[in-house]
Design a protein around this motif. Structure first.
Motif, mmCIF file in Angstrom:
data_model
loop_
_atom_site.group_PDB
_atom_site.id
_atom_site.type_symbol
_atom_site.label_atom_id
_atom_site.label_comp_id
_atom_site.label_asym_id
_atom_site.label_seq_id
_atom_site.Cartn_x
_atom_site.Cartn_y
_atom_site.Cartn_z
ATOM 1 N N ILE A 1 17.769 47.222 17.614
ATOM 2 C CA ILE A 1 16.398 46.874 17.022
ATOM 3 C C ILE A 1 16.313 46.404 15.673
ATOM 4 O O ILE A 1 17.166 46.809 14.979
ATOM 5 N N CYS A 2 15.472 45.712 15.113
ATOM 6 C CA CYS A 2 15.308 45.435 13.942
ATOM 7 C C CYS A 2 14.501 46.308 13.060
ATOM 8 O O CYS A 2 13.850 47.227 13.758
ATOM 9 N N PRO A 3 14.551 46.345 11.729
ATOM 10 C CA PRO A 3 13.761 47.392 10.966
ATOM 11 C C PRO A 3 12.377 47.550 11.190
ATOM 12 O O PRO A 3 11.910 48.393 11.030
ATOM 13 N N HIS A 4 11.784 46.365 11.598
ATOM 14 C CA HIS A 4 10.277 46.357 11.728
ATOM 15 C C HIS A 4 9.868 47.206 13.061
ATOM 16 O O HIS A 4 8.954 47.883 12.913
ATOM 17 N N THR A 5 10.684 47.184 14.114
ATOM 18 C CA THR A 5 10.406 47.882 15.095
ATOM 19 C C THR A 5 10.750 49.563 14.831
ATOM 20 O O THR A 5 10.153 50.350 15.155
ATOM 21 N N GLY A 6 11.633 49.684 13.933
ATOM 22 C CA GLY A 6 11.780 50.983 13.249
ATOM 23 C C GLY A 6 10.543 51.514 12.595
ATOM 24 O O GLY A 6 10.352 52.743 12.765
ATOM 25 N N VAL A 7 9.743 50.730 12.076
ATOM 26 C CA VAL A 7 8.830 51.076 11.459
ATOM 27 C C VAL A 7 7.614 51.421 12.598
ATOM 28 O O VAL A 7 6.980 52.516 12.563
ATOM 29 N N ALA A 8 7.619 50.799 13.700
ATOM 30 C CA ALA A 8 6.578 51.055 14.874
ATOM 31 C C ALA A 8 7.182 52.314 15.506
ATOM 32 O O ALA A 8 6.365 53.145 15.768
ATOM 33 N N LEU A 9 8.340 52.659 15.794
ATOM 34 C CA LEU A 9 9.036 53.987 16.185
ATOM 35 C C LEU A 9 8.619 54.851 15.337
ATOM 36 O O LEU A 9 8.524 55.949 15.840
#
Ligand SMILES: Cc1ncc(COP(=O)(O)O)c(C=O)c1O
Length: 479
Positions: free
Chosen positions: A396-404
């Motif tokens: 995943i991308c880091p933005h998805t890391g924010v959501a997770l």
């Protein structure tokens, strides 16, 4: 509560015949109205101020945001079952333009455009992935899904909006409107999508990028697609200011999400999620937010489905921000007292490094009307979340890391329960952000322990040395 994903997949599907499409989509229409006309729902009188979608207008008379308003009375001539069956009948077809996840909902997007004017790469219809291992092992959630909007033509959800915007520009140019090109400020993904769709339609694209603040993979996309690229020594907010000044002087169409056409395409991701769950409504949808158009687009998609009778409720929305660029989070935490833009600091989630979001009012409206929540993620939290998700088979991308990270926090506090059906929106493809993963796994990040780093083991070309290393590895896995 939604039933378990496993159970769902064995339920028999109702065998409804596909309805024939409305004889002509021209019976439906849409126009621009001030966003305030949408928010003041108590006022049911038609708004005095409105514009045809064929006008080139981005702001209301008072300088506020605009919104695309559909003729809901016309859409309501058909019931929820009709729309569900129509949309379902178009999935996976190559019939132009319905093979696109966006244009398969054409009547709800740009009902009056001719099919011949549409510029599409058959975007949308993205994978809704059951994150079984990540959810069960690491979060104690059993119904966790990731909507991979980044597995798309240019590698981000921006394709959903850009097909709509560029199609409308194509139509305007065919109508001989004096538009010499389309321009945007971008944190990377918008420019990639704009340049690809413009190139497909032979329309000049001009992109303003903040110098040294986007990934190489993102920068090379508009370059390869033949855009006129300006790398400007400022941040995204600075680029945004400049493009707005330029587009008010020159006949260049503004493609930023200030332009509400984009959100019409983006909202179809919400409709698609419902469709992929056979029109069951998830409990939570978590969206990373920067300029804050997308969180509103999700709300709008869900809300239209409820209003038109496809579903009977909408999910609770969570907007997830990087702590280094968190003006919405601070506003939410203040109890919506007073909005203050911030100066966004550098974040690995570079596409949401935005301190003065254009769509702040849209986001607040979406969150208030969905009983929503705002969360934030520090750099270490978002990078660890990304690494953990990757270790369960995602990339995943880091933005998805924010959501997770937002999900992890809401799960820990018990706000999200173990059996809540939760969808995390993944906004870009991880391959666009490989440098952040390289930095993490080689422990090259200052003040970050990179506790999940998995660097390659250097070993001599020697059977014994390879066996020793392997035995150590297998022993450590066994213990
Ligand atoms: C990968 C990615 N995630 C999230 C966002 C945030 O979307 P929005 O600006 O609509 O909040 C962007 C927007 O630039 C993006 O490119």
């Amino acid at each position: 509560m939604a039933s378990s994903p496993l159970f769902n997949s064995f339920l028999p599907k109702p065998t409804t015949a596909a309805p024939s499409p409305p004889s002509t989509s021209l019976s439906f229409s849409a126009k621009y109205v001030p966003f305030t006309a949408i928010t003041s729902s108590s006022d049911s009188s038609p708004t005095a101020e409105s514009y045809s979608l064929d006008e080139i207008v981005y702001r209301s008379r008072t300088g506020g945001l605009l919104d695309v308003q559909h003729d809901m009375a016309a859409l309501k001539q058909f019931d929820g079952q009709y729309w569900r069956s129509l949309f379902d009948s178009r999935v996976g077809k190559t019939t132009w333009p319905y093979g696109s996840g966006v244009w398969s909902k054409k009547e709800w997007v740009l009902p009056e455009i001719s099919d011949d004017d549409i510029v599409s790469a058959f975007e949308g219809n993205t994978n809704l992935f059951w994150a079984e291992r990540f959810g069960k092992v690491h979060l104690d959630v059993y119904d966790l899904w990731v909507k991979h909007c980044g597995i798309s033509h240019t590698g981000s959800f921006k394709d959903l909006g850009m097909t709509v915007l560029v199609s409308q520009v194509n139509r305007l140019r065919k109508m001989k409107r004096p538009l010499v090109g389309v321009g945007c400020a971008s944190t990377g993904d918008t420019s990639a999508a704009l340049s690809a769709y413009c190139a497909a339609a032979n329309i000049p694209s001009i992109v303003f990028l903040p110098a040294n603040k986007i990934s190489m993979a993102q920068l090379v996309q508009p370059i390869a697609n033949g855009a006129f690229v300006l790398s400007i020594d400022t941040d995204f907010d600075g680029c945004m200011k400049l493009i707005r000044q330029v587009t008010s002087e020159l006949p260049i169409y503004l493609a930023n999400s200030l332009n509400s056409l984009r959100l019409e395409g983006q909202k179809t991701a919400a409709i698609e999620i419902l469709q992929q769950f056979d029109w069951e409504v998830p409990d939570w949808v978590i969206v990373p937010g920067g300029n804050l158009g997308n969180i509103y687009a999700f709300y709008k998609g869900f809300n239209m489905c409820q209003e038109l009778g496809l579903v009977d409720r909408i999910p609770r929305l969570v907007c997830a921000q990087a702590a280094n660029a968190n003006p919405l989070y601070l506003y939410y935490k203040s109890g919506w007292q007073e909005f203050q833009p911030v100066r966004a600091s550098t974040t690995f989630a570079s596409a949401i490094q935005i301190g003065d979001p254009v769509s702040i009012d849209r986001a607040v409206f979406a969150l208030k009307n969905s009983n929503g929540i705002v969360e934030e993620a520090t750099e270490e939290e978002l990078m660890d979340a990304m690494a953990l998700a990757d270790s369960t088979g995602m990339f995943i991308c880091p933005h998805t890391g924010v959501a997770l990270t937002a999900l992890t926090k809401l799960r820990k506090s018990g706000i999200i329960g173990p059996t809540d059906r939760t969808v995390v929106v993944s906004t870009a493809h991880g391959l666009k952000f490989t440098q952040s993963k390289i930095d993490y796994h080689s422990r090259q990040i200052k003040d970050m322990s990179c506790r999940l780093a998995n660097p390659p083991v250097q070993v001599k070309s020697d059977f014994g040395a390879v066996m020793d290393v392997l035995k150590n590895y297998l022993d450590s896995r066994a213990s």
